[in-house]
Enzyme design. Structure first.
Site, PDB file in Angstrom:
ATOM      1  N   GLU A 166      24.226 -35.479 -31.071  1.00 30.06           N
ATOM      2  CA  GLU A 166      24.139 -34.628 -29.884  1.00 30.06           C
ATOM      3  C   GLU A 166      23.511 -35.325 -28.680  1.00 30.06           C
ATOM      4  OE1 GLU A 166      22.384 -30.846 -30.691  1.00 30.06           O
ATOM      5  OE2 GLU A 166      23.936 -30.272 -32.102  1.00 30.06           O
ATOM      6  N   GLU A 376      27.190 -30.297 -38.447  1.00 35.16           N
ATOM      7  CA  GLU A 376      26.200 -29.207 -38.487  1.00 35.16           C
ATOM      8  C   GLU A 376      26.882 -27.884 -38.200  1.00 35.16           C
ATOM      9  OE1 GLU A 376      22.709 -29.541 -35.919  1.00 35.16           O
ATOM     10  OE2 GLU A 376      22.553 -31.676 -36.411  1.00 35.16           O
TER      11      GLU A 376
HETATM   12  C1  BGP Z   1      21.086 -29.097 -33.237  1.00 36.76           C
HETATM   13  C2  BGP Z   1      20.263 -30.275 -33.686  1.00 36.76           C
HETATM   14  C3  BGP Z   1      19.488 -30.056 -34.933  1.00 36.76           C
HETATM   15  C4  BGP Z   1      18.960 -28.644 -35.108  1.00 36.76           C
HETATM   16  C5  BGP Z   1      19.961 -27.589 -34.735  1.00 36.76           C
HETATM   17  C6  BGP Z   1      19.404 -26.184 -34.680  1.00 36.76           C
HETATM   18  O1  BGP Z   1      21.168 -29.098 -31.852  1.00 36.76           O
HETATM   19  O2  BGP Z   1      21.077 -31.402 -33.887  1.00 36.76           O
HETATM   20  O3  BGP Z   1      18.500 -31.035 -35.003  1.00 36.76           O
HETATM   21  O4  BGP Z   1      17.717 -28.476 -34.590  1.00 36.76           O
HETATM   22  O5  BGP Z   1      20.562 -27.852 -33.500  1.00 36.76           O
HETATM   23  O6  BGP Z   1      18.782 -25.976 -33.464  1.00 36.76           O
HETATM   24  P1  BGP Z   1      17.441 -25.202 -33.301  1.00 36.76           P
HETATM   25  O7  BGP Z   1      16.495 -25.869 -34.247  1.00 36.76           O
HETATM   26  O8  BGP Z   1      17.054 -25.377 -31.875  1.00 36.76           O
HETATM   27  O9  BGP Z   1      17.706 -23.797 -33.647  1.00 36.76           O
END
Ligand code: BGP
Length: 478
Positions: A166, A376
């Site tokens: 990301e 993810e």
């Molecule tokens: C993505 C990232 C992750 C993770 C996920 C969930 O953007 O790659 O590292 O954190 O989001 O986001 P959040 O933890 O802000 O809910």
């Protein structure tokens, strides 16, 4: 529903070093920008940090055993640059190399495919101090040296590589919204740092191919496909603006080796573009021809509407989990992101849209004709441990199940999907939302020093899906 998942489909789950490992100064690890940022007053939710996190650094064997019992086919994790190179370059910390070798060996021994991310936001602090990190082109070569060290150290065992995680999120939050390190608001820097991430990716892809390693390489972009808020011209135009400086801006440079024309024109007129050398574009084009797959992290879609010149700008993020707290965000004169009344939202106001995943996958297939790895996808929620010690996260099963069905439909529509990684395997630190926003299959009580692991209901549910290669779900039992 016909099952479209082939036998080699990677049913996976994911994590990232800073969010899960802990051991932040153990065995010679250097400081990353997150080790520093999370210790600054008021930067994270209630001052939470990843000093200990899920202590995966010390408990990885227990975690991998849980993965094996679940039948997981792939585990995506990231390497902390500062464990291998505490100062970002120069002297290698052999203990860091050893840790990842041990983790990889443990996974392979249990038939779990390692998917390795090289950069999940934890830049060495020393590089930030020396030349302002991603702002300087020097970071590109230091990054490539680090990438080569990883390829050399683990390339005989690891088949799947994700160079960047990301880049669009960490540069936006770091340089447009001041929510991530280094906490700046500067459009020129935002575009410049993004360009440097693309170059670091491109040069690493080329280095990987030159080293003749057997494996596949790509990068993961946060992808939020979008719809127009109405059929009015102004909303349709706003949607086009969104894609030009949003999704296509982010993915074209990585996967076509060029920036979208209208987006370029917009930034050129604003005089925000960084210096782009001819040589950069040659590298980016070559890398785009060699890259093996597109990685995407998918959480939600956006609903885009017209936003006048005196309209809304960035108005913050819901980080306390109080539903409805999210204000509209936008770019005056271009577009704004509005609530989609036909969708449900999570407690952090993220739109829940499984069909948006199918829609987006088809868009990507048509634009780039590359295989896709979903690196993810997941639901952040307040999970509750019951009196009898269980976590009944049916809402997570419903969320993931609908997204897996969406993948199945996308494959039917001709998309080649390599695998699907849920975010996340165990509960872990959410960058700005602390430990209460949980995503895992495995519950961890972060208040209790023991940090014991308790598989949730969804853990067993995903196990059934993996065992049956999707049949369990596609036959209608969520
Ligand atoms: C993505 C990232 C992750 C993770 C996920 C969930 O953007 O790659 O590292 O954190 O989001 O986001 P959040 O933890 O802000 O809910």
């Amino acid at each position: 529903m016909k099952n479209m998942f082939d036998e080699s489909f990677l049913w996976g789950s994911a994590s990232a070093a800073y969010q899960v490992e802990g051991g932040y100064k153990q065995d010679g690890k250097g400081k990353s920008i997150w080790d520093v940022w999370s210790h600054l007053e008021g930067k994270t939710y209630n001052g939470t940090n990843g000093d200990i996190a899920a202590d995966h650094y010390n408990r990885f064997i227990e975690d991998v055993e849980l993965m094996e019992k679940q039948g997981l086919k792939a585990y995506r994790f990231s390497i902390a640059w500062t464990r291998l190179l505490p100062e970002g370059k120069g002297k290698v910390n052999e203990k860091g190399v050893q840790f990842y070798n041990n983790l990889i060996d443990e996974l392979i021994k249990r038939d779990i495919e390692p998917i390795v991310t090289l950069y999940h936001w934890d830049l060495p602090q020393s590089l930030q101090e020396e030349y302002e990190g991603w702002e300087s082109k020097k970071v590109v070569d230091d990054f490539v040296q680090y990438a080569k060290l990883c390829f050399k150290s683990f390339g005989d065992k690891v088949k799947y590589w994700i160079v960047m995680n990301e880049p669009n999120i960490f540069t936006a939050l770091g340089y447009q919204m001041a929510l991530h390190p280094p906490g700046k608001i500067d459009e020129k820097l935002y575009l410049k740092t993004y360009h440097h991430t693309a170059l670091a990716h491109g040069k690493s892809v080329l280095a990987f191919k030159e080293m003749g390693l057997k494996g596949y390489i790509g990068s993961s972009i946060a992808f939020s496909p979008a719809y127009p808020a109405s059929s009015r011209d102004e909303d349709i135009k706003a949607l086009d603006n969104y894609y030009q400086i949003g999704p296509w801006w982010f993915t074209d440079i990585y996967y076509k080796g060029e920036y979208p024309k209208k987006g370029l024109e917009y930034y050129r007129l604003k005089e925000s573009l960084p210096e782009i050398e001819e040589e950069d574009m040659i590298i980016l084009k070559k890398a785009a021809e060699k890259v093996d797959y597109i990685g995407i992290n998918y959480y939600q879609t956006a609903m885009i509407a017209h936003n006048p010149l005196d309209g809304v700008g960035f108005q913050g993020m819901n980080t306390d989990g109080k539903k409805g707290g999210q204000k509209e965000n936008g770019i005056p004169g271009l577009y704004k992101n509005v609530k989609n009344e036909s969708l449900e939202y999570t407690d952090w106001d993220w739109a829940i849209d499984p069909d948006g995943l199918r829609y987006g996958l088809v868009e990507l297939k048509e634009r780039y004709s590359l295989p896709i790895l979903i690196s993810e996808n997941g639901l952040g929620a307040f999970d509750k441990l019951s009196q009898s010690g269980e976590i009944e996260d049916d809402y997570r099963m419903e969320f993931l199940g609908k997204h897996i069905i969406a993948c199945n439909k996308a494959i039917e529509q001709g998309v080649k999907i390599i695998g699907y990684c849920t975010w996340s395997f165990t509960d872990l630190l959410s960058w700005l939302n602390g430990y209460r926003k949980r995503y895992g299959f495995v519950y961890i009580d972060f208040e209790d020093k023991a940090l014991s692991r308790i598989p949730k209901k969804s853990y067993y549910w995903y196990k059934r899906i993996i065992e049956t290669n999707g049949d369990y779900l596609l036959k209608g039992e969520l």
